[in-house]
Scaffold this motif. Structure first.
Motif, mmCIF file in Angstrom:
data_model
loop_
_atom_site.group_PDB
_atom_site.id
_atom_site.type_symbol
_atom_site.label_atom_id
_atom_site.label_comp_id
_atom_site.label_asym_id
_atom_site.label_seq_id
_atom_site.Cartn_x
_atom_site.Cartn_y
_atom_site.Cartn_z
ATOM 1 N N ASP A 6 0.805 -1.208 0.000
ATOM 2 C CA ASP A 6 0.000 0.000 0.000
ATOM 3 C C ASP A 6 0.843 1.264 0.000
ATOM 4 N N THR A 7 2.155 1.107 -0.014
ATOM 5 C CA THR A 7 2.999 2.295 -0.042
ATOM 6 C C THR A 7 3.110 2.789 -1.470
ATOM 7 N N ARG A 8 2.905 4.109 -1.621
ATOM 8 C CA ARG A 8 2.929 4.694 -2.951
ATOM 9 C C ARG A 8 4.087 5.668 -3.065
ATOM 10 N N PRO A 9 4.869 5.600 -4.148
ATOM 11 C CA PRO A 9 5.987 6.518 -4.302
ATOM 12 C C PRO A 9 5.499 7.923 -4.591
ATOM 13 N N ALA A 10 6.263 8.916 -4.153
ATOM 14 C CA ALA A 10 5.908 10.308 -4.430
ATOM 15 C C ALA A 10 6.106 10.644 -5.899
ATOM 16 N N SER A 11 6.975 9.925 -6.585
ATOM 17 C CA SER A 11 7.267 10.171 -7.991
ATOM 18 C C SER A 11 7.456 8.830 -8.684
ATOM 19 N N PRO A 12 7.037 8.725 -9.964
ATOM 20 C CA PRO A 12 7.241 7.461 -10.683
ATOM 21 C C PRO A 12 8.708 7.139 -10.888
ATOM 22 N N LYS A 13 9.585 8.133 -10.768
ATOM 23 C CA LYS A 13 11.016 7.902 -10.963
ATOM 24 C C LYS A 13 11.623 7.098 -9.814
ATOM 25 N N TYR A 58 0.299 -1.098 -10.144
ATOM 26 C CA TYR A 58 1.442 -0.530 -10.855
ATOM 27 C C TYR A 58 1.511 0.974 -10.598
ATOM 28 N N PRO A 59 2.321 1.380 -9.640
ATOM 29 C CA PRO A 59 2.321 2.784 -9.202
ATOM 30 C C PRO A 59 2.855 3.765 -10.229
ATOM 31 N N ASN A 60 3.528 3.289 -11.276
ATOM 32 C CA ASN A 60 4.002 4.194 -12.330
ATOM 33 C C ASN A 60 2.904 4.593 -13.299
ATOM 34 N N LEU A 61 1.795 3.879 -13.282
ATOM 35 C CA LEU A 61 0.751 4.068 -14.281
ATOM 36 C C LEU A 61 -0.040 5.338 -13.992
ATOM 37 N N GLY A 62 -0.030 6.270 -14.949
ATOM 38 C CA GLY A 62 -0.757 7.523 -14.784
ATOM 39 C C GLY A 62 -2.092 7.530 -15.487
ATOM 40 N N ILE A 63 -2.146 7.004 -16.712
ATOM 41 C CA ILE A 63 -3.385 6.957 -17.494
ATOM 42 C C ILE A 63 -3.476 5.594 -18.160
ATOM 43 N N LEU A 64 -4.642 5.010 -18.110
ATOM 44 C CA LEU A 64 -4.924 3.747 -18.792
ATOM 45 C C LEU A 64 -6.059 4.008 -19.776
ATOM 46 N N HIS A 119 -11.652 10.355 -23.125
ATOM 47 C CA HIS A 119 -12.764 9.629 -22.504
ATOM 48 C C HIS A 119 -12.474 8.137 -22.545
ATOM 49 N N ASN A 120 -13.302 7.387 -21.814
ATOM 50 C CA ASN A 120 -13.129 5.932 -21.711
ATOM 51 C C ASN A 120 -11.717 5.579 -21.252
ATOM 52 N N ALA A 121 -11.276 6.300 -20.238
ATOM 53 C CA ALA A 121 -9.920 6.114 -19.711
ATOM 54 C C ALA A 121 -9.951 6.236 -18.193
ATOM 55 N N LEU A 122 -8.998 5.567 -17.547
ATOM 56 C CA LEU A 122 -8.807 5.664 -16.100
ATOM 57 C C LEU A 122 -7.562 6.508 -15.850
ATOM 58 N N ILE A 123 -7.712 7.565 -15.049
ATOM 59 C CA ILE A 123 -6.634 8.523 -14.799
ATOM 60 C C ILE A 123 -6.320 8.546 -13.312
ATOM 61 N N ARG A 124 -5.040 8.490 -12.970
ATOM 62 C CA ARG A 124 -4.634 8.648 -11.575
ATOM 63 C C ARG A 124 -4.754 10.134 -11.212
ATOM 64 N N ALA A 174 0.664 14.306 -22.620
ATOM 65 C CA ALA A 174 2.045 14.744 -22.846
ATOM 66 C C ALA A 174 2.676 15.242 -21.554
ATOM 67 N N LEU A 175 1.922 16.013 -20.786
ATOM 68 C CA LEU A 175 2.445 16.520 -19.517
ATOM 69 C C LEU A 175 2.693 15.379 -18.538
ATOM 70 N N MET A 176 1.798 14.389 -18.538
ATOM 71 C CA MET A 176 1.956 13.253 -17.639
ATOM 72 C C MET A 176 3.218 12.453 -18.001
ATOM 73 N N VAL A 177 3.386 12.151 -19.277
ATOM 74 C CA VAL A 177 4.543 11.364 -19.713
ATOM 75 C C VAL A 177 5.843 12.132 -19.482
ATOM 76 N N SER A 178 5.832 13.434 -19.722
ATOM 77 C CA SER A 178 7.052 14.221 -19.553
ATOM 78 C C SER A 178 7.505 14.271 -18.096
ATOM 79 N N GLU A 179 6.583 14.014 -17.165
ATOM 80 C CA GLU A 179 6.935 13.977 -15.747
ATOM 81 C C GLU A 179 7.275 12.563 -15.270
ATOM 82 N N GLY A 180 7.368 11.611 -16.186
ATOM 83 C CA GLY A 180 7.793 10.268 -15.830
ATOM 84 C C GLY A 180 6.674 9.269 -15.609
ATOM 85 N N TRP A 181 5.412 9.704 -15.683
ATOM 86 C CA TRP A 181 4.299 8.767 -15.517
ATOM 87 C C TRP A 181 4.050 8.030 -16.822
#
Length: 716
Positions: free
Chosen positions: A3-10, A232-238, A283-288, A320-327
């Motif tokens: 249940d521990t979540r990293p502060a950053s995907p990096k 998968y804690p690195n996942l930002g958008i599915l 749409h039709n997507a799951l976003i963290r 694009a913003l999500m991926v550029s931040e490592g997610w």
């Protein structure tokens, strides 16, 4: 589950190996570039045989771009076919990852959000009901809340949304699970609507399933996606690839058939190279929620619209913003239960494209921004070129016509120059060389259709799901023919769109037409007059140049000349139904509807005659004033406040002169003031009929029993 979540995907290892991702992108784009360079050099060699012309350099440049886009699309299908046949074990399946995560209760909470704007509340509430029941069948309903996020500006539809939501909650026991919110100011369109939700409620949820008003998703698949996001804690958008459904006109049946048959190849090919650097389609997507809140608030672009101001096509930029931040942004290619609907006519499709065109061209500001990964730039590039390709195609055809005119006017024949590399290496003449290039281009153009059709015919399960082999082949041939006719019309429309945007004409924000009885001849003539006239004039010029040249141009010219009848015919529902009876252009979801579609088809919880704002004589705003239940629901949803003398004056004018005597802003102002709505309600019931407008007296009278010729009209 940890249940521990990293502060950053990096802080955690990427799911996809960076080396593997880089190698795949090198292979894919290297192959595209190699084929495109070879084709462009082949054309250059052919031009050298024909002798120089002023237009050749520009024509080669345009060909390099257009052919590159063609190769890019075809190779998506080609690599997708390879991945389906030989990459099955290596392709990441969301379903498999969800199974590996186990089946305990979800550890975190998720929201299902549906932004709406001037939509049919009965229809979108039916979709919410179906998703609610579908998730309930999985046993995980406690982990989900639902939000209807309204930006509706039509006052009557606003009232209907409130009554539909209330009925929905009453019948599903959804109070405290299904929420309704309408923004007073709908700033920044859909992106602002979602942003307001994230700022107000987002902190209570790990992720949000973002839907459109026409979206539908299977509850079991939503739960799978939530499990994967937890695991998968690195996942930002599915992002899921939604299928088009419920097409009734010929045009929508064409769209949904093409997407259903050819789409899987393109989706697998796209996923093959993008891996964790995918895109978000809105749409039709799951976003963290947390990284979305931290990084995806969109800046305003410099200058005014259409190129500046608020970003219209926000979804690509948010990814694009999500991926550029490592997610990581994944494409859930194996999620089956994800659906949407399409515009019913060509004209409605082009109206939507006008908004998308302006939004995608705004990305010209962003494509060269710093820190953006290659995959992000490619997604932005493909979105931009989806619209810039049309004026480039138009320019290419104009240049070809110019060259043909010059050669015909000069009266000179082509010199049989035989010193080009292709002639020395292969020993072929110019005619053969041009035919080979034409064959390659047509092969690339039709390769996805051939691969998809062959794959469907070979696999019995897929063949039967489309209605059988004959229906499948017939549908593919019809779709190909109509696509050939529609393409020039769309090219002309997109060219005018781009020109309008370049000239500074911005687009407004309108609701999408989802149902229609078809396009009228007058409307079609008005919208498609310019392409038709261009086609007629161009055909006359081509025939004057040479009958052979006119023959080469005939597919384009016929599409332009027949814009009006093709637009009208493809909009007709009766022709679409006739095709459906023969299983032509049929899709699996039509012939064997999945459970979520059947749930949506019978969902009626939002409809109740006891709480109804659609009855004759008391529709929308009138019902909010006259009907005790509708008035009570509306007032209960308002913020507490005091009535001002100005509000009282408006109430009196509304009572005596009717609601039409007030402007829209004045009526909206009254609808936001609870004491004013209560004052209106009491007055229409207590004042004599002579003291109020006939709108109110007729509405009050509609509640009385009426006995006419032995029939009884029951009170509502």
């Amino acid at each position: 589950m940890d249940d521990t979540r990293p502060a950053s995907p990096k802080q955690t290892r990427p799911f996809f190996s960076p080396f593997r991702a880089a190698l795949r992108r090198l292979v894919f784009f290297g192959s595209v570039l190699a084929v495109n360079v070879a084709a462009t050099y082949w054309l250059y060699d052919l031009f050298a045989r024909l002798g120089m012309h002023r237009a050749y350099v520009l024509m080669l440049g345009v060909f390099f771009i257009l052919n590159g886009l063609l190769v890019l699309g075809s190779f998506h299908a080609l690599f997708g076919a390879w991945d389906i046949l030989w990459g099955r074990r290596l392709a990441v399946r969301i379903s498999k990852l969800a199974d590996q995560a186990g089946a305990p209760p979800l550890a975190r909470r998720f929201a299902v959000v549906m932004p709406v704007y001037n939509e049919d509340s009965t229809r979108f509430c039916a979709r919410i009901e179906a998703i609610y029941r579908s998730i309930g069948e999985t046993g995980h309903l406690a982990s989900f809340d639902f939000f209807i996020l309204s930006d509706t500006r039509d006052l009557d539809l606003w009232i209907m949304e409130e009554t539909a939501w209330t009925n929905l909650c009453r019948k599903l026991g959804g109070f405290g699970k299904i929420y309704y919110r309408r923004r007073i100011k709908n700033e920044n369109r859909k992106a602002g609507n979602i942003g307001d939700f994230v700022r107000t409620w987002g902190g209570g949820y790990e992720g949000m399933v973002v839907l459109d008003a026409d979206s539908l998703m299977d509850g079991g698949d939503i739960v799978k996606m939530a499990r994967v996001m937890e695991a998968y804690p690195n996942l930002g958008i599915l992002q899921t690839p939604p299928k088009l459904i419920r097409g009734s006109s010929v045009f929508t049946r064409l769209q949904q058939f093409a997407m259903r048959l050819y789409g899987p190849l393109f989706i697998r090919g796209l996923n093959w190279w993008q891996l964790g650097g995918g895109s978000y389609w809105g749409h039709n997507a799951l976003i963290r929620v947390k990284p979305f809140s931290d990084f995806c608030e969109l800046p305003a672009l410099p200058g005014r619209e259409p190129f500046g101001g608020k970003i219209l096509s926000h979804d690509f930029v948010e990814a694009a913003l999500m991926v550029s931040e490592g997610w990581e942004v994944w494409l859930a290619w194996d999620i089956e239960g994800t659906y949407e609907e399409a515009p019913p006519t060509l004209i409605d499709h082009l109206k939507r494209d006008r908004r998308w065109c302006q939004g995608n061209l705004q990305h010209l500001w962003l494509i060269f921004a710093r820190k953006l990964p290659l995959t992000v730039r490619m997604h932005l590039f493909m979105g931009i070129m989806a619209y810039l390709a049309s004026p480039l195609w138009f320019l290419f055809l104009v240049l070809g016509t110019w060259i043909a005119w010059d050669r015909e006017a000069s009266g000179l024949s082509n010199l049989p120059y035989s010193g080009t590399p292709v002639d020395r290496w292969l020993g072929i003449d110019g005619t053969t060389q041009s035919l080979i290039l034409t064959g390659v281009i047509f092969g690339l153009l039709f390769l996805p259709k051939i691969l998809a059709l062959a794959g469907a015919l070979i696999v019995p399960r897929i063949r039967r799901s489309f209605g059988g082999g004959i229906a499948l082949v017939t549908g593919t041939l019809l779709e190909t023919l109509l696509s050939v006719l529609l393409a020039p019309c769309v090219m002309a429309a997109h060219t005018f769109m781009v020109l309008g945007i370049v000239l500074g004409h911005a687009v407004g924000w309108g609701n999408q037409n989802r149902e229609t009885d078809g396009t009228g001849w007058g409307e079609a003539a008005r919208v498609h007059a310019a392409p038709t006239l261009i086609g007629i004039g161009w055909a006359a010029l081509a025939w004057h140049i040479s009958p052979v040249f006119a023959g080469w141009m005939s597919p384009i010219l016929l599409g332009l000349i027949l814009c009006i009848p093709v637009s009208v015919w493809t909009s007709r529902v009766r022709y679409g139904r006739a095709l459906a009876r023969q299983r032509v252009l049929a899709i699996p979801e039509e012939l064997d509807p999945p459970p979520i579609l059947r749930l949506a088809d019978v969902a009626t919880a939002s409809v109740d005659r006891a709480l109804d704002a659609t009855a004759a004589g008391r529709y929308g705003v009138v019902a909010a004033v006259v009907d005790p239940y509708v008035n009570g629901v509306h007032v209960a949803l308002l913020e507490p406040g005091d009535i001002t003398p100005g509000d009282e004056a408006l109430v009196e004018r509304c009572l005596t002169d009717g609601p039409e005597s007030l402007s829209k802003s004045e009526m909206a102002g009254l609808l936001y003031v609870a004491p004013a709505m209560l004052m209106l309600h009491r007055a229409v019931w207590l004042r004599p009929a002579g003291g109020i407008h006939s709108v109110w007296t007729r509405a009050v009278e509609s509640y009385r029993r009426r006995i006419d010729a032995g029939t009884v009209e029951e009170p509502v």
